[in-house]
Design an enzyme around this catalytic site. Structure first.
Site, mmCIF file in Angstrom:
data_model
loop_
_atom_site.group_PDB
_atom_site.id
_atom_site.type_symbol
_atom_site.label_atom_id
_atom_site.label_comp_id
_atom_site.label_asym_id
_atom_site.label_seq_id
_atom_site.Cartn_x
_atom_site.Cartn_y
_atom_site.Cartn_z
ATOM 1 N N GLU A 192 2.892 3.131 -6.143
ATOM 2 C CA GLU A 192 2.024 1.969 -6.004
ATOM 3 C C GLU A 192 2.546 0.656 -6.592
ATOM 4 O O GLU A 192 1.953 0.093 -7.522
ATOM 5 C CB GLU A 192 0.645 2.286 -6.598
ATOM 6 C CG GLU A 192 -0.064 3.417 -5.877
ATOM 7 C CD GLU A 192 -1.483 3.646 -6.362
ATOM 8 O OE1 GLU A 192 -1.897 3.017 -7.364
ATOM 9 O OE2 GLU A 192 -2.192 4.462 -5.749
ATOM 10 N N GLU A 304 -1.668 9.977 -1.848
ATOM 11 C CA GLU A 304 -2.855 10.131 -2.681
ATOM 12 C C GLU A 304 -4.102 9.868 -1.848
ATOM 13 O O GLU A 304 -4.166 8.917 -1.077
ATOM 14 C CB GLU A 304 -2.862 9.144 -3.863
ATOM 15 C CG GLU A 304 -1.879 9.439 -4.966
ATOM 16 C CD GLU A 304 -2.066 8.489 -6.153
ATOM 17 O OE1 GLU A 304 -3.169 7.893 -6.278
ATOM 18 O OE2 GLU A 304 -1.119 8.337 -6.935
#
Length: 369
Positions: A192, A304
């Protein structure tokens, strides 16, 4: 984005076959020398050719879970092993493999593995990483190794004067030299990235990919986008140049990439609340990224995603899984967030309690059989 117990991350019902069918039909909607021992591939029958073929054959090849522990307490570096962070156990891997999973995404911290930029990898920490990877891949599982740093090293953004792209490339060169003999290892470049220009992230990713391939590694590389790599925001511009535009400049001489996105089901897609917007939100938020993959001949991985144990969330989770199954010409697989020995109190956790499966596992199970 997803906060969880024990870590310092930024704000990064059982399904029925009838519902699955309805959702499926659309009713819802130059390298440096390596450090430490290079692990050998435990299963000689698995070849790089086989792994590469998985990128060109339709079907969800990887289905698994994030096993947390090694990324905990990022503000306590290096931290006390076994008290502030840990690597997952063999029994944890065995449980999820028994459920039909074949992928473990393993978050860890860059700073623990490489305490000094451009420096040697820490042998003690590297051995923990290698031991987990070797024991897991020896079982036939695939491991996606994930520097869980949000595009940073000691709080400095990759691409800044303190952490130039070359430092990121050096780190990945050393990791690639360690794991290039094991085709069951996927290289997840970074968890991320955020708070930077998308062009900067593309430059960092390309440097890492170049250095990985310079080692001779043919492993699959998972490349995230900017802005926490949200699937829903792939074409948005609130963070600068959209990922949909800039990520087309990612280059891999080995032609063995997947693009990794994350997607949660609450109002702002952060995964920081247990609220799910609707029963169809999971599939809806994957649509724009799926369209981009197909239009550009790319492959995707949902690294995720998660849901709380409410009826709406279970339905949304089921819809998301069914959607990827339907669009498996471009989706390579998924890894649910999260599980781990210290994650039992997390409302999204798949960690069994006293040997009892979590309700979310019941939703996942039809997609693992």
């Amino acid at each position: 984005m997803r906060a969880h117990i024990g870590a310092t991350r930024p704000s990064s019902f059982l399904s029925t076959l009838a519902l699955c069918a309805a959702l499926t039909l659309g009713a819802c909607g130059g390298g440096s020398s390596g450090d430490g021992p290079a692990p050998s591939a435990p299963d000689a029958s698995v070849s790089a050719v086989t792994e590469t073929a998985e990128l060109t054959t339709p079907g969800l090849r990887w289905r698994g879970v994030n096993l947390s522990g090694a990324e905990y307490n990022s503000t306590s570096l290096p931290g006390r092993y076994g008290y502030q962070y840990f690597y997952p156990s063999n029994s944890a891997v065995d449980y999820f493999q028994s459920k039909g999973m074949n992928l473990i995404r393993l978050p860890f911290l860059w700073e623990r593995v490489q305490p000094t930029l451009y420096g040697a990898l820490d042998q003690t920490e590297l051995q923990r990483l290698v031991t987990f990877v070797n024991s897991t891949t020896a079982k036939g599982m695939t491991v996606l190794i994930d520097p869980h740093n949000y595009g940073r090293y000691r709080q400095q953004v990759i691409g800044s004067s303190g952490v130039p792209h070359t430092a990121f490339g050096d780190f990945w060169s050393r990791l690639a030299n360690t794991f290039k003999g094991n085709p069951k290892v996927l290289f997840g470049l970074m968890n991320e990235p955020y708070g930077m220009t998308t062009e900067n992230w593309v430059g960092a990713a390309n440097e890492a990919i170049r250095r990985i391939r310079a080692t001779g590694a043919t492993n699959t590389i998972a490349v995230p986008g900017n802005a926490w790599s949200g699937a829903y925001s792939w074409t948005a511009n609130f963070y600068g140049t959209p990922n949909a535009q800039a990520m087309l400049q990612i280059a891999d001489s080995g032609n063995n990439l997947v693009f990794e996105v994350h997607q949660y089901l609450d109002t702002d897609s952060s995964g920081t609340t247990t609220h799910c917007v609707s029963a169809t939100i999971g599939a809806q938020r994957l649509q724009v990224f799926t369209d981009w993959l197909r239009a550009n001949g790319k492959r995707g991985l949902l690294g995720e995603f998660a849901a709380a144990n409410t009826e709406t969330c279970r339905l949304a989770l089921n819809g998301m899984l069914a959607y990827m199954q339907t669009h498996s010409d471009v989706w390579m697989g998924w890894s649910y967030w999260l599980a781990g020995a210290w994650a039992s109190n997390d409302p999204f956790s798949l960690q069994p309690v006293n040997g009892v499966d979590r309700p979310q596992m019941q939703v996942l199970q039809p997609y693992l059989n």
